[in-house]
Write an enzyme that holds these catalytic residues in place. Structure first.
Site, short mmCIF file in Angstrom:
data_model
loop_
_atom_site.label_atom_id
_atom_site.label_comp_id
_atom_site.label_asym_id
_atom_site.label_seq_id
_atom_site.Cartn_x
_atom_site.Cartn_y
_atom_site.Cartn_z
NE ARG A 155 35.43 40.70 51.52
CZ ARG A 155 36.29 41.61 51.96
NH1 ARG A 155 36.33 42.84 51.44
NH2 ARG A 155 37.13 41.35 52.94
N GLY A 156 33.27 41.46 54.29
CA GLY A 156 34.01 42.31 55.23
C GLY A 156 33.06 42.66 56.37
CB ALA A 157 33.46 42.40 60.05
CD GLN A 192 38.50 36.89 50.95
OE1 GLN A 192 39.46 36.16 50.72
NE2 GLN A 192 37.46 36.47 51.65
CG ASP A 209 35.54 38.73 60.08
OD1 ASP A 209 36.74 38.70 59.76
OD2 ASP A 209 34.63 39.01 59.29
CG ASN A 223 40.88 38.88 60.18
OD1 ASN A 223 39.86 39.47 59.80
ND2 ASN A 223 42.02 39.02 59.55
NE ARG A 275 30.33 35.42 55.08
CZ ARG A 275 31.55 35.84 54.71
NH1 ARG A 275 31.71 37.05 54.19
NH2 ARG A 275 32.59 35.06 54.85
O1 MRU Z 1 35.03 36.40 54.29
P1 MRU Z 1 35.24 37.89 54.29
O2 MRU Z 1 35.90 38.39 53.06
O3 MRU Z 1 33.98 38.63 54.63
O4 MRU Z 1 36.25 38.11 55.49
C1 MRU Z 1 36.67 39.40 55.76
C2 MRU Z 1 37.74 39.46 56.78
O5 MRU Z 1 38.11 38.48 57.38
C3 MRU Z 1 38.27 40.82 57.11
O6 MRU Z 1 39.60 40.74 57.47
C4 MRU Z 1 37.46 41.37 58.29
O7 MRU Z 1 36.11 41.33 58.02
C5 MRU Z 1 37.85 42.75 58.62
S1 MRU Z 1 37.11 43.89 57.54
C6 MRU Z 1 37.45 45.45 58.02
#
Ligand code: MRU
Length: 371
Positions: A59-61, A213, A259, A269, A104
């Site tokens: 996970r994470g963009a 997270q 994101d 985000n 996603r």
């Molecule tokens: O649902 P997630 O855990 O994938 O969401 C992640 C976030 O919102 C992060 O803040 C975002 O992706 C930035 S990652 C460098």
């Protein structure tokens, strides 16, 4: 894109996504198990990768973009192994790439990475490249996406750290660290660099309901690097800012990742970011977004068109296996929110720090986005 590699800030390497060359498989660090267990999972099929992205094993963009890119390599390998040729080979890879693209909805890095992989595929097909060579070239491209992401993170770290005073106290939300990227971090990349320069005394990590997270990932990752971190729940940031100010110090900055960012700077985000931005504004604390160019969606004039993922309500009515709400409780569980650009003090990017009004000019200089 060419980007000079910056000097290395020492940190324990965390590789959320990597490629196992001998087995021809993707390796994911399972983020659903951290901090209790550090387990690496191998992913050999596109179906497994789609599942891993949607269930947030990765996970994470930027990290899901990289995982998606390696997923396209798996798609091509599978088509090669099945002996598909010509337009049938192409169609099989494209179909699987589209499934990855839809795994996603909010983080635009995923769509960006898949489109870049498809553009590479089409270029190779037009040149009548043999299928085996196509697989090899797609792997090179995916690895390039990963390497470029880390280089962009490191550049953001330098630009962001320069904004901070010595011994800064920083609030962050969710996890925008090594785990969420190729391996250094956007918001936490700035924290890492700031800590290395003596500019970070304490990180306050929002727990980040409902997936936690912040509590599970950000705290773990900062502890791994010996960076001081204090866990707070999402509703505590106002009290924190007021209390620290009364004690004569204060919060110096809020730094979060993103994101998807629209052309005017409106930023999607993790849910709770908007509240944090409002609290920061009320306390006169600068609120920064740290994100690479791959998180900007130039097709959107503002944040209204950003698709917001809605996740299952079970994430809210329980913590772990324990129920915390009455049976049949009605819930609303958007995974992300949009912070309006006027609450954002600056965008920390690989090219420098920009105001929202400067974004269109900077983005016009970036390679054409296919989204
Ligand atoms: O649902 P997630 O855990 O994938 O969401 C992640 C976030 O919102 C992060 O803040 C975002 O992706 C930035 S990652 C460098």
């Amino acid at each position: 894109m060419t980007l000079a590699f910056c000097a290395t800030t020492a940190h324990k390497p965390i590789a959320p996504v990597s490629w196992n060359t001998s087995k021809g498989e993707v390796v994911l660090l399972d983020q659903t198990l951290i901090p209790q267990q550090v387990v690496y999972r191998t992913v050999a099929t596109v179906e497994t990768m789609v599942e891993a992205i949607s269930t947030m094993v990765v996970r994470g963009a930027p990290a899901i973009g990289i995982a998606g890119a390696f997923g396209v390599v798996l798609a091509a390998q599978s088509a090669l192994q099945r002996g598909l040729e010509g337009s049938v080979f192409q169609e099989a890879v494209v179909q699987q790439a589209l499934a990855l693209r839809e795994s996603r909805p909010t983080a635009v890095n995923l769509m960006w990475a898949i489109d870049r992989m498809l553009a590479t595929l089409y270029k190779l097909i037009i040149r009548h490249t043999p299928q085996k060579e196509i697989c090899d070239s797609l792997l090179v491209e995916a690895q390039l996406i990963l390497d470029e992401d880390i280089a962009m993170n490191r550049a953001m770290g330098k630009h962001g750290a320069a904004l901070l005073p010595e011994n800064a106290r920083i609030v962050t939300h969710c996890n925008a660290g090594a785990l969420a990227t190729g391996g250094f971090g956007t918001a936490l990349g700035v924290v890492r660099e700031a800590f290395a320069q003596g500019r970070c005394a304490m990180v306050y990590a929002d727990e980040t309901r409902p997936r936690q997270q912040g509590g599970k990932l950000t705290v773990w990752e900062l502890q791994e690097d010996g960076i001081p971190v204090t866990l707070i729940t999402d509703g505590m940031s106002g009290a924190l800012m007021r209390t620290l100010k009364a004690q004569g110090s204060g919060v110096d900055a809020v730094i979060v990742g993103a994101d998807r960012i629209a052309l005017n700077g409106d930023t999607a985000n993790k849910i709770g970011t908007y509240n944090l931005a409002l609290v920061a504004k009320a306390h006169g604390v600068p609120f920064y977004i740290a994100a690479p160019s791959t998180t900007f969606d130039t097709s959107l004039a503002n944040g209204e068109g950003i698709p917001i993922e809605e996740r299952c309500g079970t994430e809210i009515v329980g913590v772990g296996d324990s129920a915390i709400a009455a049976e049949h409780t009605v819930v609303w569980n958007p995974g992300f929110d949009v912070t309006p650009a006027d609450l954002i003090s600056g965008f920390i990017t690989e090219s420098g720090v920009f105001q929202a009004s400067q974004l269109p000019q900077w983005l016009a200089q970036q390679p054409v986005s296919l989204t």
